[in-house]
Design a protein around this motif. Structure first.
Motif, PDB file in Angstrom:
ATOM      1  N   LEU A  37      34.296  35.531  46.532  1.00  0.00           N
ATOM      2  CA  LEU A  37      33.752  34.418  45.754  1.00  0.00           C
ATOM      3  C   LEU A  37      34.837  33.662  44.977  1.00  0.00           C
ATOM      4  CD1 LEU A  37      31.427  32.715  44.807  1.00  0.00           C
ATOM      5  CD2 LEU A  37      30.921  34.446  43.059  1.00  0.00           C
ATOM      6  N   PRO A  38      35.694  34.329  44.200  1.00  0.00           N
ATOM      7  CA  PRO A  38      36.715  33.549  43.489  1.00  0.00           C
ATOM      8  C   PRO A  38      37.674  32.822  44.420  1.00  0.00           C
ATOM      9  CG  PRO A  38      37.064  35.923  43.186  1.00  0.00           C
ATOM     10  CD  PRO A  38      35.709  35.751  43.780  1.00  0.00           C
ATOM     11  N   TRP A  39      38.031  33.451  45.546  1.00  0.00           N
ATOM     12  CA  TRP A  39      38.918  32.763  46.480  1.00  0.00           C
ATOM     13  C   TRP A  39      38.225  31.560  47.119  1.00  0.00           C
ATOM     14  CZ3 TRP A  39      43.853  32.332  47.243  1.00  0.00           C
ATOM     15  CH2 TRP A  39      44.704  33.355  46.824  1.00  0.00           C
ATOM     16  N   LEU A  94      35.808  23.844  39.681  1.00  0.00           N
ATOM     17  CA  LEU A  94      35.746  24.921  40.671  1.00  0.00           C
ATOM     18  C   LEU A  94      36.920  25.882  40.508  1.00  0.00           C
ATOM     19  CD1 LEU A  94      34.631  22.908  43.831  1.00  0.00           C
ATOM     20  CD2 LEU A  94      33.293  24.629  42.615  1.00  0.00           C
ATOM     21  N   ILE A  95      38.107  25.341  40.252  1.00  0.00           N
ATOM     22  CA  ILE A  95      39.281  26.200  40.043  1.00  0.00           C
ATOM     23  C   ILE A  95      39.100  27.036  38.775  1.00  0.00           C
ATOM     24  CG2 ILE A  95      41.753  26.182  39.517  1.00  0.00           C
ATOM     25  CD1 ILE A  95      41.984  23.741  41.364  1.00  0.00           C
ATOM     26  N   MET A  96      38.578  26.421  37.723  1.00  0.00           N
ATOM     27  CA  MET A  96      38.324  27.168  36.492  1.00  0.00           C
ATOM     28  C   MET A  96      37.280  28.254  36.727  1.00  0.00           C
ATOM     29  SD  MET A  96      38.325  24.052  33.701  1.00  0.00           S
ATOM     30  CE  MET A  96      37.872  25.163  32.355  1.00  0.00           C
ATOM     31  N   ALA A  97      36.240  27.943  37.499  1.00  0.00           N
ATOM     32  CA  ALA A  97      35.210  28.934  37.800  1.00  0.00           C
ATOM     33  C   ALA A  97      35.802  30.106  38.578  1.00  0.00           C
ATOM     34  CB  ALA A  97      34.081  28.294  38.596  1.00  0.00           C
ATOM     35  N   ALA A  98      36.699  29.808  39.520  1.00  0.00           N
ATOM     36  CA  ALA A  98      37.363  30.872  40.281  1.00  0.00           C
ATOM     37  C   ALA A  98      38.154  31.782  39.354  1.00  0.00           C
ATOM     38  CB  ALA A  98      38.287  30.258  41.332  1.00  0.00           C
ATOM     39  N   THR A  99      38.842  31.186  38.389  1.00  0.00           N
ATOM     40  CA  THR A  99      39.631  31.969  37.434  1.00  0.00           C
ATOM     41  C   THR A  99      38.741  32.847  36.572  1.00  0.00           C
ATOM     42  OG1 THR A  99      41.273  30.188  37.372  1.00  0.00           O
ATOM     43  CG2 THR A  99      41.337  31.819  35.589  1.00  0.00           C
ATOM     44  N   VAL A 100      37.627  32.262  36.096  1.00  0.00           N
ATOM     45  CA  VAL A 100      36.711  33.016  35.233  1.00  0.00           C
ATOM     46  C   VAL A 100      36.058  34.166  35.993  1.00  0.00           C
ATOM     47  CG1 VAL A 100      34.541  32.876  33.953  1.00  0.00           C
ATOM     48  CG2 VAL A 100      36.264  31.093  33.677  1.00  0.00           C
ATOM     49  N   GLY A 128      37.116  35.711  38.743  1.00  0.00           N
ATOM     50  CA  GLY A 128      38.110  36.736  39.053  1.00  0.00           C
ATOM     51  C   GLY A 128      38.505  37.547  37.838  1.00  0.00           C
ATOM     52  N   ALA A 129      38.749  36.850  36.717  1.00  0.00           N
ATOM     53  CA  ALA A 129      39.144  37.557  35.497  1.00  0.00           C
ATOM     54  C   ALA A 129      38.028  38.458  34.991  1.00  0.00           C
ATOM     55  CB  ALA A 129      39.531  36.540  34.418  1.00  0.00           C
ATOM     56  N   ALA A 130      36.785  37.981  35.065  1.00  0.00           N
ATOM     57  CA  ALA A 130      35.653  38.787  34.603  1.00  0.00           C
ATOM     58  C   ALA A 130      35.553  40.080  35.397  1.00  0.00           C
ATOM     59  CB  ALA A 130      34.359  37.985  34.722  1.00  0.00           C
ATOM     60  N   HIS A 131      35.764  39.999  36.703  1.00  0.00           N
ATOM     61  CA  HIS A 131      35.676  41.212  37.518  1.00  0.00           C
ATOM     62  C   HIS A 131      36.823  42.164  37.201  1.00  0.00           C
ATOM     63  CE1 HIS A 131      34.344  43.566  41.017  1.00  0.00           C
ATOM     64  NE2 HIS A 131      35.629  43.883  41.111  1.00  0.00           N
ATOM     65  N   LEU A 132      38.016  41.611  37.037  1.00  0.00           N
ATOM     66  CA  LEU A 132      39.162  42.458  36.739  1.00  0.00           C
ATOM     67  C   LEU A 132      39.003  43.172  35.394  1.00  0.00           C
ATOM     68  CD1 LEU A 132      42.091  40.188  37.949  1.00  0.00           C
ATOM     69  CD2 LEU A 132      41.307  42.322  39.006  1.00  0.00           C
ATOM     70  N   PHE A 133      38.543  42.435  34.380  1.00  0.00           N
ATOM     71  CA  PHE A 133      38.344  43.053  33.058  1.00  0.00           C
ATOM     72  C   PHE A 133      37.223  44.085  33.103  1.00  0.00           C
ATOM     73  CE2 PHE A 133      40.416  39.140  31.242  1.00  0.00           C
ATOM     74  CZ  PHE A 133      41.522  39.824  30.762  1.00  0.00           C
ATOM     75  N   ASP A 134      36.177  43.784  33.891  1.00  0.00           N
ATOM     76  CA  ASP A 134      35.062  44.726  34.017  1.00  0.00           C
ATOM     77  C   ASP A 134      35.538  46.000  34.705  1.00  0.00           C
ATOM     78  OD1 ASP A 134      32.165  45.347  33.845  1.00  0.00           O
ATOM     79  OD2 ASP A 134      32.314  45.339  36.026  1.00  0.00           O
ATOM     80  N   GLY A 135      36.363  45.823  35.761  1.00  0.00           N
ATOM     81  CA  GLY A 135      36.896  46.995  36.456  1.00  0.00           C
ATOM     82  C   GLY A 135      37.807  47.813  35.573  1.00  0.00           C
ATOM     83  N   ALA A 136      38.609  47.120  34.739  1.00  0.00           N
ATOM     84  CA  ALA A 136      39.495  47.825  33.828  1.00  0.00           C
ATOM     85  C   ALA A 136      38.690  48.599  32.790  1.00  0.00           C
ATOM     86  CB  ALA A 136      40.435  46.834  33.130  1.00  0.00           C
ATOM     87  N   GLY A 137      37.582  48.015  32.340  1.00  0.00           N
ATOM     88  CA  GLY A 137      36.733  48.702  31.348  1.00  0.00           C
ATOM     89  C   GLY A 137      36.099  49.948  31.927  1.00  0.00           C
ATOM     90  N   HIS A 138      35.628  49.842  33.176  1.00  0.00           N
ATOM     91  CA  HIS A 138      35.030  51.034  33.812  1.00  0.00           C
ATOM     92  C   HIS A 138      36.084  52.087  34.050  1.00  0.00           C
ATOM     93  CE1 HIS A 138      30.942  49.714  34.303  1.00  0.00           C
ATOM     94  NE2 HIS A 138      31.339  48.554  34.859  1.00  0.00           N
ATOM     95  N   GLY A 139      37.322  51.651  34.380  1.00  0.00           N
ATOM     96  CA  GLY A 139      38.384  52.618  34.645  1.00  0.00           C
ATOM     97  C   GLY A 139      38.762  53.379  33.379  1.00  0.00           C
ATOM     98  N   ALA A 140      38.679  52.710  32.213  1.00  0.00           N
ATOM     99  CA  ALA A 140      39.022  53.356  30.961  1.00  0.00           C
ATOM    100  C   ALA A 140      38.032  54.460  30.612  1.00  0.00           C
ATOM    101  CB  ALA A 140      39.060  52.333  29.832  1.00  0.00           C
ATOM    102  N   HIS A 141      36.793  54.280  31.096  1.00  0.00           N
ATOM    103  CA  HIS A 141      35.782  55.313  30.835  1.00  0.00           C
ATOM    104  C   HIS A 141      35.878  56.433  31.876  1.00  0.00           C
ATOM    105  CE1 HIS A 141      33.775  53.180  27.625  1.00  0.00           C
ATOM    106  NE2 HIS A 141      33.757  52.078  28.368  1.00  0.00           N
TER     107      HIS A 141
END
Length: 254
Positions: A129-131, A233-239, A241-254
C-alpha cells in the motif's frame, strides 16, 4: 444555428448524463445485492472473473469517467455542425474512449491480481500500500501526467490537432476517441492505481475518485489540484509506512 443542429449538439449531454446516472445506480444496486462479491477485480477466476470485472469496470467508467469527456463531445458535435451522421460520429468517439478504458482497466487488474498473488507469499506484504501510494503520487507529479491533463483540459485544441475531416469520418472519429481516451487514462492513472490498491468493491469510493478526476480536468484550478493530489499521495505513503513501522517496533518492544 438551425433547430436540428442545436438538437444534435444537445444530444451528447443528454445521452452521457443519462448513461452515467444509470451506471451509477447499477453500481449501487449491485453493491447492495447478493452478488456484491462479484464487484471487484479478481481475474484469477478465469474467464468468468474477467467477464464480471469487465462489466463492473465499464459501469464504473461510464458513471465516473465518461462525464468528464462531455466538453470534448460537445465541442466535437459543434465542429460537425449539421452533418447527417453527427450522432453516429459522436457515438464512435465514445466507443473509442471506452475501449481504451476497458483495455487499461484489464491491464491494471492483471497487475493487481499478480501483486495480490505475490503478497500471499512474502513476509512484508504491508509495503504494497505505501509503495502504491508513493508510485501514484510520483506519477501524478510527472511530466507525462501533466501533458495528458493539458490535453484533456483543452478539448478545442485537442480536436484542432486531431480532426481534419479529410479521412473517412468514422475512422477518424474512432481515432479521436482512442487518443482522447489515452490522454484521459494518462492523467487519471494515479487515481486508478489508488482505486485498485484499496479495492473496487466500494462504488461510492469509485464515484468520489471520479469526481476528483473531473475537478482535475475541468475546474479552473484543476492543474493545481492535480499537483496537490500528487503531494497528498506521497504524504499518505509516508504516513502509512511510518505508522506500520512504529506499530511493529512497539509490538517488538513487548
Amino acid at each position: 444555428m438551425t433547430a436540428v443542429g442545436a438538437a444534435a449538439r444537445s444530444r451528447p449531454t443528454i445521452a452521457v448524463v443519462t448513461g452515467a446516472a444509470v451506471a451509477a445506480v447499477g453500481l449501487l444496486l449491485w453493491q447492495l445485492s447478493p452478488a456484491r462479491s462479484l464487484l471487484g477485480h479478481d481475474l484469477a477466476a478465469g474467464w468468468a472473473g474477467i467477464g464480471w470485472f469487465t462489466v463492473s469496470w465499464l459501469l464504473m467508467t461510464v458513471a465516473t469517467m465518461l462525464p468528464t469527456s462531455l466538453p470534448l463531445l460537445r465541442a466535437f458535435a459543434r465542429l460537425l455542425g449539421d452533418r447527417r451522421y453527427t450522432g453516429w460520429l459522436v457515438a464512435t468517439v465514445v466507443a473509442g474512449y471506452l475501449a481504451v478504458w476497458t483495455v487499461g482497466g484489464l491491464a491494471l487488474a492483471a497487475v493487481g491480481s499478480g501483486v495480490h498473488a505475490l503478497v500471499g507469499h512474502i513476509s512484508y506484504a504491508w509495503v504494497v500500500l505505501p509503495w502504491t501510494l508513493l508510485v501514484a503520487g510520483a506519477y501524478q507529479l510527472s511530466g507525462i501526467s501533466a501533458r495528458c491533463l493539458t490535453a484533456c483540459r483543452s478539448p478545442f485544441s485537442f480536436l484542432a490537432r486531431r480532426w481534419s475531416g479529410r479521412r473517412p469520418a468514422g475512422a477518424e472519429a474512432a481515432l479521436v476517441g482512442l487518443d482522447y481516451g489515452l490522454s484521459c487514462l494518462g492523467c487519471c492513472a494515479a487515481l486508478m492505481l489508488v482505486m485498485f490498491a484499496v479495492g473496487m468493491s466500494s462504488p461510492l469510493l469509485m464515484i468520489a475518485l471520479g469526481g476528483v478526476a473531473a475537478l482535475h480536468k475541468h475546474a479552473p484550478w484543476g492543474a493545481s489540484l492535480a499537483r496537490a493530489t500528487g503531494i497528498a499521495l506521497i504524504m499518505a505513503a509516508t504516513v502509512v509506512g511510518a505508522a506500520h513501522l512504529f506499530d511493529g517496533a512497539g509490538h517488538g518492544a513487548h
